[in-house]
Write a protein that holds these residues in place. Sequence first.
Motif, PDB file in Angstrom:
ATOM      1  N   TYR A   5       1.864  -3.725   2.443  1.00  0.00           N
ATOM      2  CA  TYR A   5       1.759  -2.265   2.472  1.00  0.00           C
ATOM      3  C   TYR A   5       3.020  -1.509   2.081  1.00  0.00           C
ATOM      4  O   TYR A   5       2.923  -0.459   1.463  1.00  0.00           O
ATOM      5  N   ASN A   6       4.187  -1.990   2.444  1.00  0.00           N
ATOM      6  CA  ASN A   6       5.402  -1.227   2.160  1.00  0.00           C
ATOM      7  C   ASN A   6       6.139  -1.718   0.922  1.00  0.00           C
ATOM      8  O   ASN A   6       6.702  -0.924   0.187  1.00  0.00           O
ATOM      9  N   GLU A   7       6.161  -3.029   0.707  1.00  0.00           N
ATOM     10  CA  GLU A   7       6.871  -3.570  -0.444  1.00  0.00           C
ATOM     11  C   GLU A   7       5.957  -3.768  -1.652  1.00  0.00           C
ATOM     12  O   GLU A   7       6.440  -3.961  -2.750  1.00  0.00           O
ATOM     13  N   LYS A   8       4.645  -3.773  -1.420  1.00  0.00           N
ATOM     14  CA  LYS A   8       3.645  -3.990  -2.482  1.00  0.00           C
ATOM     15  C   LYS A   8       3.933  -5.288  -3.235  1.00  0.00           C
ATOM     16  O   LYS A   8       3.843  -5.365  -4.448  1.00  0.00           O
ATOM     17  N   ASP A   9       4.277  -6.339  -2.493  1.00  0.00           N
ATOM     18  CA  ASP A   9       4.686  -7.624  -3.068  1.00  0.00           C
ATOM     19  C   ASP A   9       3.684  -8.712  -2.663  1.00  0.00           C
ATOM     20  O   ASP A   9       3.813  -9.345  -1.612  1.00  0.00           O
ATOM     21  N   LEU A  10       2.677  -8.913  -3.499  1.00  0.00           N
ATOM     22  CA  LEU A  10       1.625  -9.879  -3.207  1.00  0.00           C
ATOM     23  C   LEU A  10       2.164 -11.304  -3.174  1.00  0.00           C
ATOM     24  O   LEU A  10       1.759 -12.104  -2.324  1.00  0.00           O
ATOM     25  N   GLU A  11       3.101 -11.625  -4.042  1.00  0.00           N
ATOM     26  CA  GLU A  11       3.664 -12.978  -4.063  1.00  0.00           C
ATOM     27  C   GLU A  11       4.402 -13.299  -2.771  1.00  0.00           C
ATOM     28  O   GLU A  11       4.312 -14.415  -2.256  1.00  0.00           O
ATOM     29  N   LYS A  12       5.113 -12.339  -2.231  1.00  0.00           N
ATOM     30  CA  LYS A  12       5.814 -12.554  -0.965  1.00  0.00           C
ATOM     31  C   LYS A  12       4.800 -12.800   0.152  1.00  0.00           C
ATOM     32  O   LYS A  12       4.982 -13.698   0.977  1.00  0.00           O
ATOM     33  N   ALA A  13       3.729 -12.019   0.173  1.00  0.00           N
ATOM     34  CA  ALA A  13       2.685 -12.207   1.189  1.00  0.00           C
ATOM     35  C   ALA A  13       2.037 -13.579   1.034  1.00  0.00           C
ATOM     36  O   ALA A  13       1.773 -14.260   2.029  1.00  0.00           O
ATOM     37  N   LYS A  59       2.322   5.270   3.540  1.00  0.00           N
ATOM     38  CA  LYS A  59       3.457   4.673   4.236  1.00  0.00           C
ATOM     39  C   LYS A  59       2.976   4.293   5.625  1.00  0.00           C
ATOM     40  O   LYS A  59       2.085   4.935   6.189  1.00  0.00           O
ATOM     41  N   VAL A  60       3.583   3.236   6.171  1.00  0.00           N
ATOM     42  CA  VAL A  60       3.098   2.726   7.452  1.00  0.00           C
ATOM     43  C   VAL A  60       4.228   2.057   8.229  1.00  0.00           C
ATOM     44  O   VAL A  60       5.115   1.448   7.650  1.00  0.00           O
ATOM     45  N   LEU A  61       4.178   2.209   9.545  1.00  0.00           N
ATOM     46  CA  LEU A  61       5.047   1.471  10.462  1.00  0.00           C
ATOM     47  C   LEU A  61       4.191   0.374  11.076  1.00  0.00           C
ATOM     48  O   LEU A  61       3.071   0.634  11.529  1.00  0.00           O
ATOM     49  N   ILE A  62       4.730  -0.826  11.113  1.00  0.00           N
ATOM     50  CA  ILE A  62       4.002  -1.971  11.639  1.00  0.00           C
ATOM     51  C   ILE A  62       4.769  -2.518  12.831  1.00  0.00           C
ATOM     52  O   ILE A  62       5.944  -2.861  12.705  1.00  0.00           O
TER      53      ILE A  62
END
Length: 148
Positions: A43-51, A83-86
């Motif tokens: 959600y915040n970094e928009k990094d699918l590879e990291k996920a 934007k989101v707080l997790i």
Amino acid sequence: MSLFKLLLIVITLALTACKPSNTVNAQLGSPEHIAGEFFQAIYNEKDLEKAQSMSTKEFANLIGSYGTARQVGRTLFNMSFDKVLINVNRSGRNLREQYDDQASIQLIFDGEFDNRRIQETRTVVLVRQRGNWLVNEVLADKFSTSIR
């Protein structure tokens, strides 16, 4: 004057050293931390590879099939945020349900989408493989407004 200089140096060092070590309110490497960082990547970094790197092979293949982090969040998890707080849910029940090599972590999402405040919870199921915690499944809260 030398006391002033010493005080100035101490304050400067303290301010430059106060950088948060992670973005999730959990101990580094713990299941709570991995679950939070997984969603930070989506959600915040928009990094699918990291996920994907924080997921089991099967779950990484599933989220990879959606193409982008935005699609994963919107379609698979049924949540969209500008934007989101997790945060890890630390209220009420046990913080973590952990049995040997499996843990279930409840996360709270507090964010905005289209100038509307959205609050959601999700339970993340993690498994330990070769000493590392990996996301294996994400469960929606049965009382969540987004799944009704």
